[in-house]
Design a protein around this motif. Structure first.
Motif, PDB file in Angstrom:
ATOM      1  N   UNK A  28      -6.222   1.701  -4.566  1.00 25.16           N
ATOM      2  CA  UNK A  28      -6.167   1.998  -3.131  1.00 25.16           C
ATOM      3  C   UNK A  28      -7.566   2.003  -2.530  1.00 25.16           C
ATOM      4  N   UNK A  29      -8.526   2.597  -3.272  1.00 28.21           N
ATOM      5  CA  UNK A  29      -9.898   2.656  -2.765  1.00 28.21           C
ATOM      6  C   UNK A  29     -10.458   1.247  -2.596  1.00 28.21           C
ATOM      7  N   UNK A  30     -10.189   0.363  -3.572  1.00 29.68           N
ATOM      8  CA  UNK A  30     -10.692  -1.015  -3.482  1.00 29.68           C
ATOM      9  C   UNK A  30     -10.030  -1.734  -2.309  1.00 29.68           C
ATOM     10  N   UNK A  31      -8.719  -1.483  -2.099  1.00 24.72           N
ATOM     11  CA  UNK A  31      -8.048  -2.063  -0.930  1.00 24.72           C
ATOM     12  C   UNK A  31      -8.719  -1.607   0.360  1.00 24.72           C
ATOM     13  N   UNK A  32      -9.140  -0.334   0.371  1.00 26.25           N
ATOM     14  CA  UNK A  32      -9.854   0.185   1.535  1.00 26.25           C
ATOM     15  C   UNK A  32     -11.146  -0.570   1.772  1.00 26.25           C
ATOM     16  N   UNK A  66     -10.713   5.805   2.486  1.00 26.64           N
ATOM     17  CA  UNK A  66     -11.504   5.351   1.336  1.00 26.64           C
ATOM     18  C   UNK A  66     -12.177   6.542   0.656  1.00 26.64           C
ATOM     19  N   UNK A  67     -12.802   7.415   1.472  1.00 20.84           N
ATOM     20  CA  UNK A  67     -13.509   8.571   0.905  1.00 20.84           C
ATOM     21  C   UNK A  67     -12.533   9.462   0.134  1.00 20.84           C
ATOM     22  N   UNK A  68     -11.354   9.702   0.718  1.00 21.67           N
ATOM     23  CA  UNK A  68     -10.361  10.532   0.043  1.00 21.67           C
ATOM     24  C   UNK A  68      -9.904   9.916  -1.265  1.00 21.67           C
ATOM     25  N   UNK A  69      -9.562   8.626  -1.222  1.00 26.28           N
ATOM     26  CA  UNK A  69      -9.095   7.947  -2.435  1.00 26.28           C
ATOM     27  C   UNK A  69     -10.160   7.995  -3.523  1.00 26.28           C
ATOM     28  N   UNK A 122       0.837  -1.211   0.000  1.00 29.38           N
ATOM     29  CA  UNK A 122       0.000   0.000   0.000  1.00 29.38           C
ATOM     30  C   UNK A 122       0.864   1.251   0.000  1.00 29.38           C
ATOM     31  N   UNK A 123       1.920   1.243   0.824  1.00 32.55           N
ATOM     32  CA  UNK A 123       2.776   2.433   0.896  1.00 32.55           C
ATOM     33  C   UNK A 123       3.514   2.654  -0.422  1.00 32.55           C
ATOM     34  N   UNK A 124       3.959   1.540  -1.049  1.00 27.05           N
ATOM     35  CA  UNK A 124       4.633   1.661  -2.348  1.00 27.05           C
ATOM     36  C   UNK A 124       3.673   2.247  -3.386  1.00 27.05           C
ATOM     37  N   UNK A 125       2.404   1.791  -3.338  1.00 27.40           N
ATOM     38  CA  UNK A 125       1.423   2.328  -4.285  1.00 27.40           C
ATOM     39  C   UNK A 125       1.188   3.815  -4.078  1.00 27.40           C
TER      40      UNK A 125
END
Lengths: 183, 183
Positions: free
Chosen positions: A172-176, A108-111, A20-23
């Protein structure tokens, strides 16, 4: 739900969190590349149309769509940097990158919001660029990208990086969502 | 996670589910209105530029961005209709609108993808429309929307409904995330 409270923070998956951090870092990088290519898109030439000379000055700031792209990319770079800093400091302290459900919803909302904004900026810019490539078919105008190919190349690269950045944020949002559905 | 299996389908909230179905219907309606306004955007006139007459024919199908908007809106209308039919038949049978986690993921993925597509189509079209309004600042071209105001109005209304539809789909996607995070 009833079984959440105890699960938050219990299962750490360092590889998933490092990914996640790399992304986030990649997303910030793509946004910065998009901004820098857009800011250097500038060219002047002249065009022979119907037998008389039209001066052509092209600069990214002449089109509101390109201005919008730069603004959104800058906001995304700032958002990614912030999340990267918060995440890295939590990661190095060996605590979970996402501390709570509320925090996960916020991320999630931000992404999600920034992914929509990037998609919008990229599309608006590529709509205009497409017009430059094909000429405007309302009237008998020629293709602007033949005399201004350096300008068009810069804009195209910038748009490509904007979409890459959008894709990374959407992931990232989907990961959230996966995180929210598991905790 | 571990405690999901038993919770699926146990708590029905008919009002929330009815709201979801109403939103699907609204989304379909907005997409259809967007398509119909775009398909009727057509106007012919002529423009006096530098002392000689340029014929102006504007039709939605001349711009790839507008074609893209119609295509995406049609896909969204089909998706919404499908979800509406499945949802309504489940709702009338008094079973839960979302039967399982996999189904919820599928709906979320569909809503998310179509919301991005609509955002992209709306932005591409409004990027081009914005250009029509302000004239193209690369060269000394005039504002196309003064002679072609009926065409521009149709396009603007179509874009507004596209964004409304996108907003409704994004809300559906968030509802999906809420469902996934609770079950």
């Amino acid at each position: 739900m009833e079984c959440n409270g105890t699960m938050v923070g219990t299962r750490r998956r360092p590889w998933a969190e490092a990914m996640q951090l790399i992304m986030r870092a990649l997303c910030m990088l793509c946004s910065l590349v998009a901004i820098s290519f857009m800011l250097t898109a500038k060219e002047s030439t002249s065009l022979n149309i119907y037998g008389f000379i039209l001066p052509l000055h092209s600069k990214w700031s002449f089109s509101q769509s390109y201005q919008y792209l730069v603004g959104v990319s800058a906001a995304v770079a700032a958002h990614s940097l912030l999340q990267l800093l918060i995440g890295t400091s939590r990661f190095l302290k060996m605590s979970s990158v996402i501390p709570s459900r509320n925090h996960a919803w916020l991320i999630f909302a931000g992404d999600q919001a920034f992914a929509y904004a990037l998609m919008s900026a990229g599309s608006a810019a590529s709509g205009v660029t497409n017009l430059n490539h094909t000429g405007i078919r309302h009237t008998a105008l020629p293709n602007f990208c033949k005399p201004l190919h350096k300008f068009c190349d810069h804009v195209a690269i910038s748009i490509a990086f904007t979409f890459t950045s959008c894709f990374l944020l959407a992931t990232s949002a989907v990961q959230g969502v996966i995180w929210l559905s598991q905790h």
